[in-house]
Design a protein around this motif. Structure first.
Motif, short mmCIF file in Angstrom:
data_model
loop_
_atom_site.label_atom_id
_atom_site.label_comp_id
_atom_site.label_asym_id
_atom_site.label_seq_id
_atom_site.Cartn_x
_atom_site.Cartn_y
_atom_site.Cartn_z
N ARG A 121 23.24 4.58 19.99
CA ARG A 121 23.38 5.27 18.39
C ARG A 121 24.06 4.19 17.67
O ARG A 121 25.07 3.64 18.20
CB ARG A 121 24.43 6.15 18.56
CG ARG A 121 24.08 7.85 19.60
CD ARG A 121 23.15 8.14 18.87
NE ARG A 121 22.86 9.57 19.03
CZ ARG A 121 21.45 9.95 19.85
NH1 ARG A 121 20.72 8.72 20.17
NH2 ARG A 121 21.25 10.37 20.11
N HIS A 122 23.77 3.82 16.19
CA HIS A 122 24.40 3.15 15.86
C HIS A 122 24.32 3.46 14.07
O HIS A 122 23.93 3.06 13.13
CB HIS A 122 23.22 1.61 15.21
CG HIS A 122 22.35 1.33 16.51
ND1 HIS A 122 22.65 0.98 17.36
CD2 HIS A 122 21.12 1.30 17.26
CE1 HIS A 122 22.31 0.26 18.69
NE2 HIS A 122 20.99 1.13 17.99
N PRO A 123 25.34 4.89 14.15
CA PRO A 123 25.67 5.23 13.06
C PRO A 123 26.08 4.20 11.19
O PRO A 123 27.16 3.19 11.37
CB PRO A 123 27.06 5.57 13.17
CG PRO A 123 27.74 5.69 14.50
CD PRO A 123 26.72 4.78 15.07
N GLY A 124 25.41 4.31 10.72
CA GLY A 124 25.27 4.35 9.24
C GLY A 124 24.61 2.72 9.16
O GLY A 124 24.35 1.82 8.18
N LYS A 125 24.29 1.98 10.21
CA LYS A 125 23.55 0.30 10.56
C LYS A 125 22.04 0.46 9.22
O LYS A 125 21.52 1.77 9.78
CB LYS A 125 23.67 0.24 11.64
CG LYS A 125 22.97 -1.40 11.63
CD LYS A 125 22.81 -2.10 13.33
CE LYS A 125 21.48 -2.83 13.63
NZ LYS A 125 21.59 -2.85 14.55
N GLY A 126 22.18 -0.35 8.78
CA GLY A 126 20.86 0.31 7.95
C GLY A 126 20.39 0.54 6.84
O GLY A 126 19.93 0.42 5.79
N LEU A 127 21.68 1.29 6.71
CA LEU A 127 21.61 2.07 5.24
C LEU A 127 21.83 1.90 4.36
O LEU A 127 20.82 2.18 3.30
CB LEU A 127 22.78 3.10 5.49
CG LEU A 127 22.44 4.21 6.62
CD1 LEU A 127 23.60 5.05 6.90
CD2 LEU A 127 21.04 4.20 7.14
N GLU A 128 22.48 0.52 3.95
CA GLU A 128 22.50 0.08 2.44
C GLU A 128 21.65 -1.15 2.46
O GLU A 128 20.78 -1.85 1.46
CB GLU A 128 23.23 -1.60 2.88
CG GLU A 128 24.86 -0.69 2.79
CD GLU A 128 25.79 0.75 2.01
OE1 GLU A 128 24.94 0.34 0.79
OE2 GLU A 128 25.75 1.77 2.73
N ALA A 129 20.33 -1.09 2.99
CA ALA A 129 18.82 -1.65 2.88
C ALA A 129 18.53 -2.30 2.07
O ALA A 129 18.01 -0.39 2.00
CB ALA A 129 18.23 -2.54 4.51
N GLU A 130 17.21 -2.56 1.44
CA GLU A 130 16.60 -2.54 0.41
C GLU A 130 15.58 -1.25 0.60
O GLU A 130 15.23 -1.40 1.31
CB GLU A 130 15.85 -3.26 -0.17
CG GLU A 130 15.62 -3.32 -1.89
CD GLU A 130 14.85 -4.48 -2.32
OE1 GLU A 130 15.07 -5.84 -2.09
OE2 GLU A 130 14.20 -4.84 -3.78
N GLY A 131 15.76 -0.39 -0.66
CA GLY A 131 14.72 0.51 0.06
C GLY A 131 14.77 1.82 0.59
O GLY A 131 14.26 3.17 1.12
N VAL A 132 15.84 1.53 1.70
CA VAL A 132 15.98 2.56 2.77
C VAL A 132 16.86 3.75 1.89
O VAL A 132 16.58 5.42 2.35
CB VAL A 132 17.00 1.67 3.53
CG1 VAL A 132 17.55 3.27 4.65
CG2 VAL A 132 16.92 0.89 4.41
#
Ligand code: GSH
Length: 216
Positions: A121-132
């Motif tokens: 469980r990694h809430p929010g991780k990676g959501l800001e990365a380009e294209g996501v």
């Protein structure tokens, strides 16, 4: 002894392996499982002993080898027409093939920045990365649109569970792990997939493997 052997990777991480495993288990097609631990020095060698693609999953059946998740799904749909792994209606079937192929060949940003980690469980991780954000919106649109147009006969994309749901099951896992915001319609679909008996079994298997590896 089942006729089928499905070669798969780690249950926690191998999103491609989950697809045919879930499809076969949920459809009641018996198979033996050959598990290969990924990310080890000899992983490539181990997979090559089964498949020239050097990738899992691969299905062995009566001297035939079928590799690649979508090819396996197509093979099973041909072998078991009465199980209706694709929708019965031609228009729905064309749509199911379109979204399954789109899943299979696209969503690179989602794949690389939100890798499957089914018990993590990694809430929010990676959501800001380009294209996501674009990939996430496209998935949400596919789920809403398909459920609204074709989903009247059950809780899955085309009503009953089928290949398209198996193709999107790892995305349900990613959305859960990274706590991707969804509306009520998408949430209900995700819960239907998450609560499938076969999905519960896979998740328990992932937990057991991670404990055995000492990383759970
Ligand atoms: N397009 C293939 C992709 C298969 C794939 O990339 N599998 C990964 C594991 S999820 C793999 O075998 N990687 C090789 C390795 O980790 O050495 C499919 O749909 O089956």
């Amino acid at each position: 002894m089942p006729d089928f052997t499905l070669v798969i990777g780690d249950k926690n991480y191998s999103s491609w392996s989950l697809r045919p495993w879930l499809l076969m288990t949920q459809a009641g097609i018996g198979f033996d499982e050959a598990g290969i631990r990924l990310r080890q020095p000899d992983t490539r060698q181990q997979i090559l002993a089964h498949s020239p693609s050097a990738k899992v999953p691969a299905l062995k059946h009566q001297g035939l080898l079928i590799w690649d998740s979508l090819a396996i799904a197509e093979y099973l749909a041909e072998l078991f027409p009465h199980r209706h792994l694709w929708p019965r209606d031609v228009a729905a079937r064309a749509r199911a093939r379109s979204i399954s192929a789109e899943m299979h060949s696209g969503f690179q940003a989602l794949r690389s920045h939100l890798p499957m980690d089914i018990i993590g469980r990694h809430p929010g991780k990676g959501l800001e990365a380009e294209g996501v954000a674009g990939d996430i919106e496209r998935v949400r649109h596919i789920w809403r649109d398909t459920r609204s147009q074709y989903g009247a006969g059950g809780p899955f994309l085309f009503g009953p569970f089928g290949i398209a749901d198996a193709m999107f099951a790892p995305v349900v896992s990613r959305f859960t792990t990274y706590d991707v915001p969804v509306d009520a319609q998408c949430r209900a679909y995700m819960e239907a997939v998450w609560n499938l008996p076969a999905m519960r079994k896979w998740i328990e298997g992932a937990r057991a493997q991670m404990n055995a590896y000492g990383t759970g």
